[in-house]
Design an enzyme around this catalytic site. Structure first.
Site, PDB file in Angstrom:
ATOM      1  N   LEU A   1       0.840  -1.204   0.000  1.00 46.36           N
ATOM      2  CA  LEU A   1       0.000   0.000   0.000  1.00 46.36           C
ATOM      3  C   LEU A   1       0.876   1.255   0.000  1.00 46.36           C
ATOM      4  CD1 LEU A   1      -2.830   1.392   0.440  1.00 46.36           C
ATOM      5  CD2 LEU A   1      -2.464   1.110   2.892  1.00 46.36           C
ATOM      6  N   THR A   2       1.805   1.317   0.956  1.00 45.51           N
ATOM      7  CA  THR A   2       2.618   2.523   1.160  1.00 45.51           C
ATOM      8  C   THR A   2       3.517   2.824  -0.044  1.00 45.51           C
ATOM      9  OG1 THR A   2       2.623   2.113   3.527  1.00 45.51           O
ATOM     10  CG2 THR A   2       4.370   3.535   2.704  1.00 45.51           C
TER      11      THR A   2
ATOM     12  N   SER B   1       0.711   7.911   5.455  1.00 44.80           N
ATOM     13  CA  SER B   1      -0.538   8.098   6.209  1.00 44.80           C
ATOM     14  C   SER B   1      -1.688   8.447   5.264  1.00 44.80           C
ATOM     15  CB  SER B   1      -0.363   9.214   7.242  1.00 44.80           C
ATOM     16  OG  SER B   1       0.500   8.781   8.266  1.00 44.80           O
TER      17      SER B   1
ATOM     18  N   ILE C   1       7.901  -2.298   2.285  1.00 43.71           N
ATOM     19  CA  ILE C   1       6.923  -3.383   2.204  1.00 43.71           C
ATOM     20  C   ILE C   1       7.425  -4.616   2.968  1.00 43.71           C
ATOM     21  CG2 ILE C   1       5.584  -4.839   0.632  1.00 43.71           C
ATOM     22  CD1 ILE C   1       4.914  -1.752   0.633  1.00 43.71           C
TER      23      ILE C   1
ATOM     24  N   ARG D   1      19.588  -8.057  40.942  1.00 39.81           N
ATOM     25  CA  ARG D   1      20.537  -6.949  41.072  1.00 39.81           C
ATOM     26  C   ARG D   1      20.464  -6.333  42.470  1.00 39.81           C
ATOM     27  NH1 ARG D   1      24.998  -4.153  39.332  1.00 39.81           N
ATOM     28  NH2 ARG D   1      24.659  -1.912  39.492  1.00 39.81           N
TER      29      ARG D   1
ATOM     30  N   GLN E   1      10.995   1.206  46.489  1.00 38.73           N
ATOM     31  CA  GLN E   1       9.658   1.586  46.033  1.00 38.73           C
ATOM     32  C   GLN E   1       9.669   2.337  44.699  1.00 38.73           C
ATOM     33  OE1 GLN E   1       7.969   3.506  49.497  1.00 38.73           O
ATOM     34  NE2 GLN E   1       7.117   1.580  50.209  1.00 38.73           N
TER      35      GLN E   1
ATOM     36  N   GLY F   1      22.525   0.796  33.593  1.00 32.33           N
ATOM     37  CA  GLY F   1      23.549   0.718  32.544  1.00 32.33           C
ATOM     38  C   GLY F   1      23.437  -0.564  31.735  1.00 32.33           C
TER      39      GLY F   1
ATOM     40  N   GLU G   1       1.266   0.003  10.116  1.00 31.43           N
ATOM     41  CA  GLU G   1      -0.186  -0.267  10.128  1.00 31.43           C
ATOM     42  C   GLU G   1      -0.975   0.917  10.676  1.00 31.43           C
ATOM     43  OE1 GLU G   1      -1.646  -4.196  10.673  1.00 31.43           O
ATOM     44  OE2 GLU G   1       0.233  -5.119  10.014  1.00 31.43           O
TER      45      GLU G   1
ATOM     46  N   SER H   1       0.417   6.391  15.362  1.00 33.00           N
ATOM     47  CA  SER H   1      -0.448   6.770  16.497  1.00 33.00           C
ATOM     48  C   SER H   1      -1.343   7.946  16.104  1.00 33.00           C
ATOM     49  CB  SER H   1       0.408   7.163  17.707  1.00 33.00           C
ATOM     50  OG  SER H   1       1.035   6.013  18.232  1.00 33.00           O
TER      51      SER H   1
HETATM   52  N1  COS Z   1     -13.489   0.011   6.840  1.00 35.43           N
HETATM   53  C1  COS Z   1     -14.189   0.067   5.685  1.00 35.43           C
HETATM   54  N2  COS Z   1     -14.192   1.178   4.891  1.00 35.43           N
HETATM   55  C2  COS Z   1     -13.468   2.241   5.300  1.00 35.43           C
HETATM   56  C3  COS Z   1     -12.722   2.239   6.494  1.00 35.43           C
HETATM   57  C4  COS Z   1     -12.762   1.064   7.279  1.00 35.43           C
HETATM   58  N3  COS Z   1     -12.071   0.997   8.418  1.00 35.43           N
HETATM   59  N4  COS Z   1     -12.096   3.420   6.626  1.00 35.43           N
HETATM   60  C5  COS Z   1     -12.450   4.163   5.560  1.00 35.43           C
HETATM   61  N5  COS Z   1     -13.278   3.426   4.766  1.00 35.43           N
HETATM   62  C6  COS Z   1     -13.945   3.856   3.537  1.00 35.43           C
HETATM   63  C7  COS Z   1     -14.810   5.065   3.863  1.00 35.43           C
HETATM   64  O1  COS Z   1     -16.097   4.647   4.273  1.00 35.43           O
HETATM   65  C8  COS Z   1     -14.864   5.768   2.547  1.00 35.43           C
HETATM   66  O2  COS Z   1     -15.788   5.105   1.709  1.00 35.43           O
HETATM   67  P1  COS Z   1     -16.726   5.936   0.668  1.00 35.43           P
HETATM   68  O3  COS Z   1     -15.812   6.542  -0.323  1.00 35.43           O
HETATM   69  O4  COS Z   1     -17.631   4.908   0.129  1.00 35.43           O
HETATM   70  O5  COS Z   1     -17.417   6.980   1.502  1.00 35.43           O
HETATM   71  C9  COS Z   1     -13.482   5.511   1.963  1.00 35.43           C
HETATM   72  O6  COS Z   1     -12.980   4.351   2.603  1.00 35.43           O
HETATM   73  C10 COS Z   1     -12.522   6.659   2.169  1.00 35.43           C
HETATM   74  O7  COS Z   1     -12.377   6.846   3.556  1.00 35.43           O
HETATM   75  P2  COS Z   1     -11.924   8.240   4.156  1.00 35.43           P
HETATM   76  O8  COS Z   1     -12.734   9.346   3.544  1.00 35.43           O
HETATM   77  O9  COS Z   1     -11.936   8.120   5.637  1.00 35.43           O
HETATM   78  O10 COS Z   1     -10.431   8.352   3.582  1.00 35.43           O
HETATM   79  P3  COS Z   1      -9.248   9.315   3.968  1.00 35.43           P
HETATM   80  O11 COS Z   1      -8.442   9.617   2.769  1.00 35.43           O
HETATM   81  O12 COS Z   1      -9.761  10.481   4.758  1.00 35.43           O
HETATM   82  O13 COS Z   1      -8.260   8.403   4.878  1.00 35.43           O
HETATM   83  C11 COS Z   1      -7.383   7.209   6.709  1.00 35.43           C
HETATM   84  C12 COS Z   1      -8.602   7.641   5.898  1.00 35.43           C
HETATM   85  C13 COS Z   1      -6.523   8.365   7.170  1.00 35.43           C
HETATM   86  C14 COS Z   1      -7.997   6.518   7.927  1.00 35.43           C
HETATM   87  C15 COS Z   1      -6.541   6.205   5.886  1.00 35.43           C
HETATM   88  O14 COS Z   1      -5.888   6.858   4.825  1.00 35.43           O
HETATM   89  C16 COS Z   1      -5.520   5.472   6.706  1.00 35.43           C
HETATM   90  O15 COS Z   1      -5.848   4.525   7.434  1.00 35.43           O
HETATM   91  N6  COS Z   1      -4.239   5.871   6.594  1.00 35.43           N
HETATM   92  C17 COS Z   1      -3.155   5.134   7.194  1.00 35.43           C
HETATM   93  C18 COS Z   1      -2.694   4.093   6.262  1.00 35.43           C
HETATM   94  C19 COS Z   1      -1.889   3.063   6.966  1.00 35.43           C
HETATM   95  O16 COS Z   1      -2.272   2.531   7.994  1.00 35.43           O
HETATM   96  N7  COS Z   1      -0.745   2.765   6.419  1.00 35.43           N
HETATM   97  C20 COS Z   1       0.099   1.794   6.973  1.00 35.43           C
HETATM   98  C21 COS Z   1       0.703   1.032   5.882  1.00 35.43           C
HETATM   99  S1  COS Z   1       0.105  -0.536   5.722  1.00 35.43           S
HETATM  100  S2  COS Z   1       1.357  -1.559   6.870  1.00 35.43           S
END
Ligand code: COS
Length: 382
Positions: free
Chosen positions: A124-125, A131, A156, A268, A279, A340, A363, A366
Site C-alpha cells: 500500500l505505502t 498516512s 513493504i 541486582r 519503592q 547501565g 499499520e 499513532s
Molecule cells: N473500513 C471500511 N471502509 C473504510 C474504512 C474502514 N475501516 N475506513 C475508511 N473506509 C472507507 C470510507 O467509508 C470511505 O468510503 P466511501 O468513499 O464509500 O465513503 C473511503 O474508505 C474513504 O475513507 P476516508 O474518507 O476516511 O479516507 P481518507 O483519505 O480520509 O483516509 C485514513 C482515511 C486516514 C484513515 C486512511 O488513509 C488510513 O488509514 N491511513 C493510514 C494508512 C496506513 O495505515 N498505512 C500503513 C501502511 S500498511 S502496513
C-alpha cells in the site's frame, strides 16, 4: 468458528513452549545474522502459524479473532521478527483475499499462504503516500485482458521473500476510494523488481524493501474480487483487523519486558538489597503491569466484539494507539530498571527497546489512530 476449549488450550501451550524453548534461545543469533534458521521456519509451518486466520477449508486453523489475539500474545514474548515472518500471511498479506477474493483467487492462493509455502505481502505505502494512503500513485491501466502496473511501493514487509503481493493501485484518477483497486501480483512477474533490503533501527530479521512496477503486465484475473474500485475499502478493512493483531503483539512483548525487568530487579543488588525492594523501582513495575492489564483487556474486548460481527474500526484504532504507546513506555521503564545494563546489547531489553519503536508507526501511526478515533467518536455522538 471457534475452537473447543481443549484444542485452544493445547494450541496455546504448544505455542508457549515453542516460544520459550525454541525462539527465545534463538533471539541473539537472529539479531546478529538477520536470518531466521530454516528449521525454525519449518517448525512454525508445522505448528500452523502461517494459517492461523485462514479457514480450514483452505488448510488453515480458522481461528476467530479472540483466539488469534491470544496466540499472538504468546508470540509477542520473543523477538517480533519471528512473528513478522508469519504475520503477513496471518494478516495483511492474506486478508484481502479472505475478505474480497473470488473463489478462484481463494483456492489458488489461500492453501499455500496457510501452509507458509507462499509468503504474502501487502503493498500500500509509497514514497509519497504513507498516512495519506488515498494519494497513492501506482497506476493500473487496462490493456485488453491485462492490466499494466507502474509505480513504487515502499517499506513493504516481507517483500524480499514474498511470492505474492496484494498491490493497491489507481484505476482512476479522481481522489476517491473508488479509484483504487487491488491486484494480486506474483513474484517473478516481468516488470516487478525489488529494492535493496532496508537497514532498520530494529527488528533484525523482519525484512522490508521497495517494490517497483515498471510496465508490469498482469492478467485481468489478478484484479481482486474481479472488481475495480474496491481496493481502498478492502485495505482499510484489512487494517482494522491488522491493528488488533499488532495490539496483541504489543501485549505479549510488554509481558516479556516486565518479566525480564522483574528478574533483573530481584537479582541486582544495590545498597545491600535487591533493587526490586526499592519503592521507586516498584512504581515502574506497577505502572507497567497496570498498563499491560488495560491493554490486554482492551484487545480481548475488541476481539470478542469483532467475533460477534460488530464493526470495530473505533476499537481497533483505540487498541493500536494505546497498546503500541503502552509497550513503548514499558520498554523504556525496563531499560531504566536495568540501568547501565539496559543500554548494552547483552540484555534483551536494549534490543526490544528498538524493536517496539516500529509498532507506533506501521499499520497506521499513532496520529492516524487518533484521527480515526476522533472521526468515529464525533460521528457516534453527533
Ligand atoms: N473500513 C471500511 N471502509 C473504510 C474504512 C474502514 N475501516 N475506513 C475508511 N473506509 C472507507 C470510507 O467509508 C470511505 O468510503 P466511501 O468513499 O464509500 O465513503 C473511503 O474508505 C474513504 O475513507 P476516508 O474518507 O476516511 O479516507 P481518507 O483519505 O480520509 O483516509 C485514513 C482515511 C486516514 C484513515 C486512511 O488513509 C488510513 O488509514 N491511513 C493510514 C494508512 C496506513 O495505515 N498505512 C500503513 C501502511 S500498511 S502496513
Amino acid at each position: 468458528m471457534a475452537l473447543d476449549t481443549e484444542t485452544l488450550t493445547l494450541l496455546l501451550d504448544a505455542v508457549r513452549r515453542f516460544v520459550t524453548e525454541r525462539l527465545v534461545p534463538a533471539e541473539d543469533a537472529l539479531a546478529h545474522t538477520g536470518e531466521i534458521p530454516s528449521d525454525i521456519v519449518a517448525e512454525m509451518r508445522e505448528l500452523g502459524l502461517f494459517g492461523l486466520s485462514i479457514s480450514p477449508d483452505y488448510g488453515g486453523l480458522g481461528l476467530n479473532m479472540e483466539e488469534e489475539v491470544r496466540v499472538v500474545m504468546e508470540l509477542g514474548q520473543t523477538s517480533p521478527a519471528f512473528r513478522s515472518l508469519a504475520g503477513t500471511n496471518i494478516g495483511i498479506g492474506s486478508q484481502s483475499i479472505v475478505l474480497a477474493g473470488t473463489d478462484e483467487q481463494r483456492s489458488r492462493y489461500l492453501p499455500k499462504l496457510a501452509s507458509g509455502e507462499l509468503i504474502g505481502s501487502f503493498a500500500l505505502t509509497e514514497p509519497d503516500a504513507g498516512s495519506d494512503a488515498m494519494s497513492l500513485r501506482t497506476s493500473a491501466v487496462r490493456d485488453g485482458d491485462h492490466y499494466v502496473l507502474n509505480g513504487t511501493k515502499r517499506f513493504i514487509t516481507n517483500a524480499p521473500i514474498a511470492g505474492l503481493f496484494s498491490v493497491m493501485a489507481r484505476t482512476a484518477q479522481e481522489r476517491k476510494a473508488a479509484s483504487i483497486s487491488c491486484f494480486l501480483v506474483e513474484a517473478g512477474t516481468p516488470g516487478l523488481t525489488l529494492g535493496k533490503p532496508d537497514k532498520k533501527m530494529g527488528q533484525a530479521g523482519a525484512q522490508t524493501c521497495d517494490v517497483v512496477f515498471d510496465n508490469c503486465r498482469v492478467p485481468a484475473s489478478a484484479l481482486l474480487g474481479g472488481e475495480e474500485g474496491s481496493g481502498f475499502r478492502t485495505a482499510m478493512r484489512v487494517l482494522d483487523k491488522g491493528r488488533l493483531h499488532i495490539s496483541a503483539l504489543c501485549v505479549g512483548t510488554a509481558e516479556r519486558l516486565i518479566r525480564d525487568a522483574v528478574k533483573y530487579a530481584t537479582e541486582r543488588k544495590q545498597f545491600g538489597q535487591p533493587i526490586a525492594e526499592f519503592q521507586l523501582v516498584q512504581a515502574m513495575i506497577a505502572d507497567s503491569q497496570a498498563e499491560l492489564y488495560a491493554a490486554r483487556s482492551m484487545v480481548l474486548d475488541a476481539a470478542r466484539k469483532r467475533d460477534r460481527g460488530e464493526n470495530t474500526t473505533l476499537e481497533a484504532a483505540c487498541c493500536k494507539l494505546y497498546a503500541t504507546e503502552m509497550v513503548g513506555r514499558v520498554a523504556d521503564r525496563a531499560v531504566q530498571i536495568h540501568g547501565g545494563a539496559g543500554y548494552v546489547s547483552e540484555y534483551a531489553v536494549e534490543r526490544f527497546y528498538r524493536d517496539v519503536r516500529l509498532f507506533r508507526i506501521y499499520e497506521g501511526t499513532s496520529q492516524i489512530q487518533q484521527l480515526v478515533i476522533a472521526r468515529e467518536t464525533i460521528k457516534a455522538y453527533s
